[in-house]
Write a protein that holds these residues in place. Structure first.
Motif, PDB file in Angstrom:
ATOM      1  N   LEU A  31       0.910  -1.151  -0.093  1.00 19.85           N
ATOM      2  CA  LEU A  31       0.034   0.009   0.134  1.00 19.85           C
ATOM      3  C   LEU A  31       1.097   1.411  -0.094  1.00 19.85           C
ATOM      4  CD1 LEU A  31      -2.812  -0.988   2.503  1.00 19.85           C
ATOM      5  CD2 LEU A  31      -2.891  -1.151  -0.041  1.00 19.85           C
ATOM      6  N   LYS A  32       1.981   1.207   0.448  1.00 19.87           N
ATOM      7  CA  LYS A  32       2.817   2.301   0.513  1.00 19.87           C
ATOM      8  C   LYS A  32       3.493   2.523  -0.638  1.00 19.87           C
ATOM      9  CE  LYS A  32       6.556   4.271   3.392  1.00 19.87           C
ATOM     10  NZ  LYS A  32       7.678   3.829   4.082  1.00 19.87           N
ATOM     11  N   VAL A  33       3.645   1.515  -1.604  1.00 19.92           N
ATOM     12  CA  VAL A  33       4.132   1.851  -2.897  1.00 19.92           C
ATOM     13  C   VAL A  33       3.064   2.184  -3.822  1.00 19.92           C
ATOM     14  CG1 VAL A  33       4.864   0.553  -4.981  1.00 19.92           C
ATOM     15  CG2 VAL A  33       5.977  -0.138  -2.872  1.00 19.92           C
ATOM     16  N   LEU A  34       1.843   1.864  -3.423  1.00 21.22           N
ATOM     17  CA  LEU A  34       0.657   2.447  -4.206  1.00 21.22           C
ATOM     18  C   LEU A  34       0.458   3.810  -3.915  1.00 21.22           C
ATOM     19  CD1 LEU A  34      -1.549  -0.637  -4.245  1.00 21.22           C
ATOM     20  CD2 LEU A  34      -0.090   0.282  -6.050  1.00 21.22           C
ATOM     21  N   GLY A  35       0.686   4.292  -2.712  1.00 18.68           N
ATOM     22  CA  GLY A  35       0.349   5.541  -2.390  1.00 18.68           C
ATOM     23  C   GLY A  35      -0.241   5.848  -1.247  1.00 18.68           C
ATOM     24  N   SER A  36      -0.383   7.275  -0.712  1.00 19.06           N
ATOM     25  CA  SER A  36      -1.017   7.335   0.689  1.00 19.06           C
ATOM     26  C   SER A  36      -2.554   7.441   0.392  1.00 19.06           C
ATOM     27  CB  SER A  36      -0.843   8.701   0.950  1.00 19.06           C
ATOM     28  OG  SER A  36      -0.938   9.623   0.059  1.00 19.06           O
ATOM     29  N   ASP A  37      -3.034   7.541  -0.772  1.00 23.97           N
ATOM     30  CA  ASP A  37      -4.615   7.369  -0.863  1.00 23.97           C
ATOM     31  C   ASP A  37      -4.939   5.870  -0.509  1.00 23.97           C
ATOM     32  OD1 ASP A  37      -3.131   7.129  -3.331  1.00 23.97           O
ATOM     33  OD2 ASP A  37      -5.274   7.443  -4.343  1.00 23.97           O
ATOM     34  N   TYR A  62      -7.481  -1.979   6.732  1.00 20.85           N
ATOM     35  CA  TYR A  62      -7.033  -0.462   6.226  1.00 20.85           C
ATOM     36  C   TYR A  62      -8.401   0.265   5.779  1.00 20.85           C
ATOM     37  CZ  TYR A  62      -2.058  -0.865   6.064  1.00 20.85           C
ATOM     38  OH  TYR A  62      -0.664  -0.953   6.538  1.00 20.85           O
ATOM     39  N   GLY A  63      -9.613  -0.362   5.735  1.00 15.33           N
ATOM     40  CA  GLY A  63     -10.591   0.227   5.304  1.00 15.33           C
ATOM     41  C   GLY A  63     -11.010   0.038   4.036  1.00 15.33           C
TER      42      GLY A  63
END
Ligand SMILES: C[S@@+](CC[C@H](N)C(=O)[O-])C[C@H]1O[C@@H](n2cnc3c(N)ncnc32)[C@H](O)[C@@H]1O
Length: 189
Positions: A31-37, A62-63
């Motif tokens: 998820l960090k690689v994919l980005g903050s959103d 994570y929702g």
């Protein structure tokens, strides 16, 4: 005549339908690689080979809204759904497909996933880069990132992840953004 080191050790069988659970700890760095959103949740994700839910459950924490299906019901989501056939789940407006697919059908899983979702994340052996069979995929639809774990990620055939035990195989998240052309970027995560 078995060749030492090349054959599966006696008594160690490949799991039927290739069931190996993936350590949920592989999700935060993805998820960090994919980005903050993506770290903020609220995406619609299909885990289309969900197994016992190891990836789905942490994505839900994570929702994210996760559709969880598998060919075989293993205690999580909906069973009896062959991802490689047309399914009732094919036409939802997914943000991503995220799974660790059966390796022998990994190419087919990636090809179908790219027709369905704009972002496709597959937890695969590094060996997926090899093979002439995958030339067309890497030429026409190369992954945007190949994110290799600095500390080897664990998989488990009995869904237990004993502390300190590491995998015999090297895995990475292969991440496709539909339409990306260019060389994949290698990341160490
Ligand atoms: C390597 S396991 C991974 C399970 C889960 N994604 C995880 O990471 O913990 C692969 C899963 O793919 C499922 N599978 C195999 N062939 C399939 C198919 N054609 N359609 C859907 N699921 C399939 C198996 O039943 C198994 O649960």
């Amino acid at each position: 005549m078995p060749i030492r080191g090349l054959n599966r050790p006696e008594g160690v069988e490949r799991q039927p339908e290739d069931f190996y659970a993936t350590d949920p700890a592989t999700i935060p760095p993805l998820l960090k690689v994919l980005g903050s959103d993506w770290e903020a949740g609220n995406k619609l994700i299909w885990e289309c080979a969900v197994g016992a839910g190891h990836l789905s459950q942490i994505l839900e924490l994570y929702g994210h809204q996760v559709i969880s299906t598998d060919l075989i019901y293993r205690g999580y989501g909906v069973g009896g759904v062959d991802f490689l056939q047309p399914t009732p789940y094919d036409d939802l407006p997914y943000d991503a497909i995220i799974t660790n697919p059966p390796f022998k059908y990994a190419l087919e899983f990636v090809e179908k996933s790219l027709r369905i979702a704009p972002v496709v994340c597959m937890f695969l052996r590094i060996g997926f880069i090899e093979s002439e069979r995958r030339d067309a995929l890497f030429t026409n639809n190369p992954p945007r990132y190949i994110a290799v774990f600095r500390k080897r990620a664990r998989t488990s055939k009995n869904a237990a992840f004993p502390k300190g035990e590491s995998s015999a195989m090297c895995h990475a998240w292969f991440i496709w953004y539909r339409g990306y052309k260019g060389n994949p970027e290698i990341l160490r995560i």
